[in-house]
Design a protein around this motif. Structure first.
Motif, PDB file in Angstrom:
ATOM      1  N   GLY A   1       2.108  -6.098  -8.022  1.00 57.63           N
ATOM      2  CA  GLY A   1       2.077  -4.798  -7.692  1.00 57.63           C
ATOM      3  C   GLY A   1       1.138  -3.883  -8.312  1.00 57.63           C
ATOM      4  O   GLY A   1       0.657  -3.081  -7.516  1.00 57.63           O
ATOM      5  N   VAL A   2       0.731  -4.161  -9.544  1.00 56.06           N
ATOM      6  CA  VAL A   2      -0.181  -3.617 -10.004  1.00 56.06           C
ATOM      7  C   VAL A   2      -1.577  -3.576  -9.473  1.00 56.06           C
ATOM      8  O   VAL A   2      -2.162  -2.657  -8.886  1.00 56.06           O
TER       9      VAL A   2
ATOM     10  N   LEU B   1       7.050 -11.751  -6.510  1.00 58.06           N
ATOM     11  CA  LEU B   1       8.033 -11.312  -5.526  1.00 58.06           C
ATOM     12  C   LEU B   1       8.428  -9.940  -5.473  1.00 58.06           C
ATOM     13  O   LEU B   1       8.516  -9.403  -4.136  1.00 58.06           O
ATOM     14  N   LEU B   2       8.251  -9.036  -6.484  1.00 62.95           N
ATOM     15  CA  LEU B   2       8.193  -7.713  -6.168  1.00 62.95           C
ATOM     16  C   LEU B   2       7.027  -7.130  -5.293  1.00 62.95           C
ATOM     17  O   LEU B   2       7.413  -6.332  -4.320  1.00 62.95           O
ATOM     18  N   ALA B   3       6.011  -7.562  -5.490  1.00 60.04           N
ATOM     19  CA  ALA B   3       4.975  -7.084  -4.280  1.00 60.04           C
ATOM     20  C   ALA B   3       5.306  -7.845  -2.979  1.00 60.04           C
ATOM     21  O   ALA B   3       4.937  -7.024  -1.987  1.00 60.04           O
ATOM     22  N   GLN B   4       5.871  -9.052  -3.037  1.00 63.19           N
ATOM     23  CA  GLN B   4       5.994  -9.667  -1.675  1.00 63.19           C
ATOM     24  C   GLN B   4       7.056  -8.848  -0.873  1.00 63.19           C
ATOM     25  O   GLN B   4       6.895  -8.521   0.652  1.00 63.19           O
TER      26      GLN B   4
ATOM     27  N   GLY C   1       2.088   0.837   2.459  1.00 64.49           N
ATOM     28  CA  GLY C   1       0.755   1.823   2.445  1.00 64.49           C
ATOM     29  C   GLY C   1       0.762   2.791   1.423  1.00 64.49           C
ATOM     30  O   GLY C   1      -0.104   3.615   1.095  1.00 64.49           O
ATOM     31  N   LYS C   2       1.762   2.586   0.267  1.00 66.36           N
ATOM     32  CA  LYS C   2       1.584   3.351  -0.799  1.00 66.36           C
ATOM     33  C   LYS C   2       0.712   2.568  -1.938  1.00 66.36           C
ATOM     34  O   LYS C   2       0.963   1.518  -2.295  1.00 66.36           O
ATOM     35  N   VAL C   3      -0.217   3.309  -2.219  1.00 69.16           N
ATOM     36  CA  VAL C   3      -1.096   2.743  -3.345  1.00 69.16           C
ATOM     37  C   VAL C   3      -1.493   3.845  -4.402  1.00 69.16           C
ATOM     38  O   VAL C   3      -1.381   5.120  -4.186  1.00 69.16           O
ATOM     39  N   GLY C   4      -1.944   3.487  -5.662  1.00 69.24           N
ATOM     40  CA  GLY C   4      -2.047   4.611  -6.515  1.00 69.24           C
ATOM     41  C   GLY C   4      -2.152   4.157  -7.908  1.00 69.24           C
ATOM     42  O   GLY C   4      -2.060   2.865  -8.009  1.00 69.24           O
TER      43      GLY C   4
ATOM     44  N   HIS D   1       8.969  -3.107 -14.441  1.00 65.38           N
ATOM     45  CA  HIS D   1       9.531  -2.445 -13.335  1.00 65.38           C
ATOM     46  C   HIS D   1      10.679  -2.652 -12.986  1.00 65.38           C
ATOM     47  O   HIS D   1      11.671  -1.842 -12.786  1.00 65.38           O
ATOM     48  N   GLY D   2      11.001  -3.877 -12.420  1.00 64.95           N
ATOM     49  CA  GLY D   2      12.297  -4.229 -11.981  1.00 64.95           C
ATOM     50  C   GLY D   2      13.385  -4.311 -12.901  1.00 64.95           C
ATOM     51  O   GLY D   2      14.520  -3.845 -12.507  1.00 64.95           O
TER      52      GLY D   2
END
Length: 362
Positions: A108-109, A134-137, A144-147, A265-266
């Motif tokens: 995710g990062v 898994l979190l990113a998948q 579309g959220k990036v930051g 995060h999770g």
């Protein structure tokens, strides 16, 4: 005074999410189908690079791409605004133009920071997401959220910027530690909580990581499909998409309090989901027994449901007030009516006040 009105056609965005074991072996062919360009920058981190960097680089090179690898330090601490000039400089050095491609290879990062780079470099160039956690998948690579993070809080600078494709190979999850696999399961469980009681029930029957992996393509696809359905109805996070933030208001505050180091995060979201549901049950906003159901599934998937040090809430709640999900000075928290049914609830930080006394009662 002259008044002019600018009218633009509604921007239409569509992209494929491909989920298949072994898909990493076809990355070059997949990217080659998306672009006429033959220049690509792969943004990844040191850990992912050691497992998959050379393989992805070779796959792309085999299709005639000139590949630049940008390898960052792993961890949330990398996802800062101060990191962006370094990335932009490397993209310039690589000669990337507006017709070229950035590939986000990582969790995710990396997806967030590479996506933000793609959204802002030359005012936007094509992005391919290849999530490796898994979190990113199941979550962050889609929608579309990036930051990036600021010292004051998580994801406070960013954009809505969709990829041209998401390439998901569940086999890369085999290199995840149990801790980070569990991190992703928190988001998986979230989807069951907010949207699909039958899916939640299925997760409560998968009693180990191995059991999850036997169903992993279906699990990822179900999560992505729920997120697709939500995002299509509310891309910019002003209404229904807020449901995806279940557990995140408190979870993000916990992460920020611990400087994104002690609690990932999770695990923070897991604590947020269970704690929030206890509070809303006590206020008779959620069906009795729901928090127990959530705690049971979290425990089964090696996730916490409470903070080890409840006294920390006295300081954690100051971070809640900085949450970017505030609209019109109201905090919008996501509460469950019951498993599979969620709604946003307008409130303020006082909603969490009971935590100041030392945390949850069991």
């Amino acid at each position: 005074m002259n008044e002019l009105k600018v009218r633009l056609p509604q921007s239409s965005v569509s992209y494929e999410i491909k989920i298949e074991k072994g898909l990493l072996q076809k990355v070059g062919k997949e990217v080659a189908q998306l672009t006429k360009s033959r220049r690509v920058a792969v943004i990844t981190d040191r850990n992912v690079d050691s497992y998959y960097g050379a393989r992805v680089e070779q796959q792309l090179a085999d299709e005639g791409f000139e590949v630049s690898m940008i390898v960052l330090q792993p961890g949330e601490q990398t996802k800062t605004f101060s990191m962006m000039p370094l990335i932009f400089s490397q993209l310039i050095e690589a000669g990337l133009t507006r017709s070229d491609v950035i590939v986000a290879l990582g969790g995710g990062v990396i997806g967030d920071i590479a996506g933000f780079a793609a959204s802002s470099y030359l005012r936007g160039i094509d992005l391919v997401q290849i999530p490796t956690s898994l979190l990113a998948q199941v979550d962050s690579s889609v929608g579309g959220k990036v930051g990036v993070d600021l010292p004051e809080g998580k994801n406070l600078v960013g954009a809505f910027y969709h990829p041209t494709q998401v390439i998901i190979d569940p086999e890369v999850l085999n290199t995840l530690t149990d801790h980070y696999f569990a991190d992703g399961m928190a988001e998986v469980i979230k989807y069951g909580c907010i949207w699909d009681a039958a899916f939640f029930d299925s997760l409560s029957k998968l009693e180990s990581r191995d059991a999850v992996m036997t169903e992993i393509e279906w699990i990822i696809a179900r999560c992505c499909d729920i997120k697709r359905e939500v995002v299509e109805q509310d891309e910019k996070d002003k209404g229904m998409r807020m449901l995806l933030n279940f557990g995140h208001t408190l979870g993000h505050a916990i992460e920020a309090y611990y400087h994104y180091e002690n609690i990932t995060h999770g695990h923070a979201v897991a604590i947020g989901m269970a704690t929030l549901t206890e509070i809303s049950e006590a206020r008779q906003l959620t069906e009795a027994g729901t928090a127990d159901q959530i705690r049971h599934v979290l425990k089964m998937h090696q996730l916490p449901s409470e903070l080890e040090d409840p006294k920390a809430y006295n300081d954690i709640l100051s971070f809640v007030s900085k949450d970017k999900k505030q609209l019109n000075n109201q905090l919008h928290v996501v509460l469950l009516n019951s498993i599979g049914s969620a709604a946003t609830h307008q409130t303020d930080v006082s909603f969490f006040e009971s935590l100041r006394t030392g945390g949850q009662d069991h």
